[in-house]
Scaffold this motif. Structure first.
Motif, PDB file in Angstrom:
ATOM      1  N   ALA A  46       8.421  59.717 -61.904  1.00  0.00           N
ATOM      2  CA  ALA A  46       8.625  58.355 -61.400  1.00  0.00           C
ATOM      3  C   ALA A  46       9.260  58.347 -60.013  1.00  0.00           C
ATOM      4  CB  ALA A  46       9.502  57.563 -62.367  1.00  0.00           C
ATOM      5  N   GLU A  47       9.658  59.521 -59.518  1.00  0.00           N
ATOM      6  CA  GLU A  47      10.337  59.598 -58.224  1.00  0.00           C
ATOM      7  C   GLU A  47       9.426  60.162 -57.142  1.00  0.00           C
ATOM      8  OE1 GLU A  47      15.098  60.264 -58.750  1.00  0.00           O
ATOM      9  OE2 GLU A  47      13.846  62.045 -58.695  1.00  0.00           O
ATOM     10  N   THR A  48       9.681  59.720 -55.917  1.00  0.00           N
ATOM     11  CA  THR A  48       9.052  60.321 -54.741  1.00  0.00           C
ATOM     12  C   THR A  48      10.173  60.894 -53.893  1.00  0.00           C
ATOM     13  OG1 THR A  48       7.255  58.710 -54.774  1.00  0.00           O
ATOM     14  CG2 THR A  48       7.577  59.930 -52.728  1.00  0.00           C
ATOM     15  N   GLU A  49      10.067  62.181 -53.589  1.00  0.00           N
ATOM     16  CA  GLU A  49      11.063  62.830 -52.754  1.00  0.00           C
ATOM     17  C   GLU A  49      10.484  63.029 -51.358  1.00  0.00           C
ATOM     18  OE1 GLU A  49      13.917  66.794 -52.467  1.00  0.00           O
ATOM     19  OE2 GLU A  49      12.490  66.624 -54.115  1.00  0.00           O
ATOM     20  N   PHE A  50      11.271  62.642 -50.355  1.00  0.00           N
ATOM     21  CA  PHE A  50      10.902  62.825 -48.955  1.00  0.00           C
ATOM     22  C   PHE A  50      11.833  63.867 -48.336  1.00  0.00           C
ATOM     23  CE2 PHE A  50       9.459  58.537 -49.880  1.00  0.00           C
ATOM     24  CZ  PHE A  50       8.230  58.473 -49.245  1.00  0.00           C
ATOM     25  N   ALA A  51      11.278  64.719 -47.493  1.00  0.00           N
ATOM     26  CA  ALA A  51      12.072  65.668 -46.712  1.00  0.00           C
ATOM     27  C   ALA A  51      11.654  65.511 -45.252  1.00  0.00           C
ATOM     28  CB  ALA A  51      11.836  67.096 -47.171  1.00  0.00           C
ATOM     29  N   ASN A  69      16.937  65.096 -47.064  1.00  0.00           N
ATOM     30  CA  ASN A  69      16.152  64.736 -48.249  1.00  0.00           C
ATOM     31  C   ASN A  69      16.556  63.358 -48.733  1.00  0.00           C
ATOM     32  OD1 ASN A  69      16.477  67.841 -48.479  1.00  0.00           O
ATOM     33  ND2 ASN A  69      14.750  67.347 -49.789  1.00  0.00           N
ATOM     34  N   GLU A  70      15.600  62.652 -49.284  1.00  0.00           N
ATOM     35  CA  GLU A  70      15.927  61.420 -50.004  1.00  0.00           C
ATOM     36  C   GLU A  70      14.889  61.178 -51.079  1.00  0.00           C
ATOM     37  OE1 GLU A  70      15.174  57.582 -47.657  1.00  0.00           O
ATOM     38  OE2 GLU A  70      15.363  59.104 -46.094  1.00  0.00           O
ATOM     39  N   LYS A  71      15.327  60.509 -52.139  1.00  0.00           N
ATOM     40  CA  LYS A  71      14.449  60.220 -53.268  1.00  0.00           C
ATOM     41  C   LYS A  71      14.411  58.719 -53.484  1.00  0.00           C
ATOM     42  CE  LYS A  71      15.354  64.541 -55.657  1.00  0.00           C
ATOM     43  NZ  LYS A  71      15.888  65.187 -56.848  1.00  0.00           N
ATOM     44  N   THR A  72      13.276  58.254 -53.988  1.00  0.00           N
ATOM     45  CA  THR A  72      13.120  56.843 -54.310  1.00  0.00           C
ATOM     46  C   THR A  72      12.263  56.715 -55.567  1.00  0.00           C
ATOM     47  OG1 THR A  72      12.381  54.693 -53.493  1.00  0.00           O
ATOM     48  CG2 THR A  72      11.100  56.587 -52.795  1.00  0.00           C
TER      49      THR A  72
END
Length: 157
Positions: A46-51, A69-72
């Motif tokens: 259910a999460e999308t992680e961005f780097a 990094n951040e997750k949403t």
């Protein structure tokens, strides 16, 4: 925004100060620098992680990078996710571009978007290219976009 080095050490300074210190340190050592900024993402359940990475290349002498990094839990279509990646790269490039101009450092924004129309990410290519070039930044897509497709990709996988 929390940033770290590739070895995991946190960057305690504001990113603008850390980048300026890195530019000063490396140029004082005689290195000619080029900076490439890119973002990649990975959907994990259910999460999308961005780097997002800031890659410093020392001409002929390797390089190093800073990572955020951040997750949403927000759900994205593939095209929307590609454009969010580009927006994250542009945001940091815009915040730092005055330093690159001041210290005469070449900078590129890398998009993890395939130039081959057979890939789904290609749907976002025209918009991403227009967005990056419209901001006045040099643009690279796959396969030349190593900051996003290799460096940031390594962080999210």
């Amino acid at each position: 925004m929390l940033w770290r080095k590739f070895n995991g050490d946190p960057i305690d300074l504001p990113i603008i100060d850390a980048v300026e210190n890195a530019i000063k340190r490396e140029t004082e050592k005689g290195y000619h620098l080029k900076v490439c900024i890119g973002t990649d993402s990975q959907v994990k359940g259910a999460e999308t992680e961005f780097a997002t990475v800031i890659v410093f290349l020392r001409e002929g002498h390797g390089g190093f990078m800073f990572i955020h990094n951040e997750k949403t839990k927000k759900q994205y279509s593939i095209k929307e996710r590609m454009l969010v990646e580009v927006a994250k790269s542009i945001e940091i490039a815009y915040d730092l571009c005055h330093l690159f101009n001041l210290y005469n450092v070449d900078m590129e924004v890398h998009a993890d978007i395939n130039t081959n129309p057979h890939f789904k990410s290609n749907d976002a290519l025209k918009e991403a290219m227009g967005y990056i070039l419209g901001m006045g930044f040099a643009f690279k897509a796959k396969p030349e976009a190593f900051a996003s497709s290799s460096c940031a990709n390594k962080v999210v996988n």
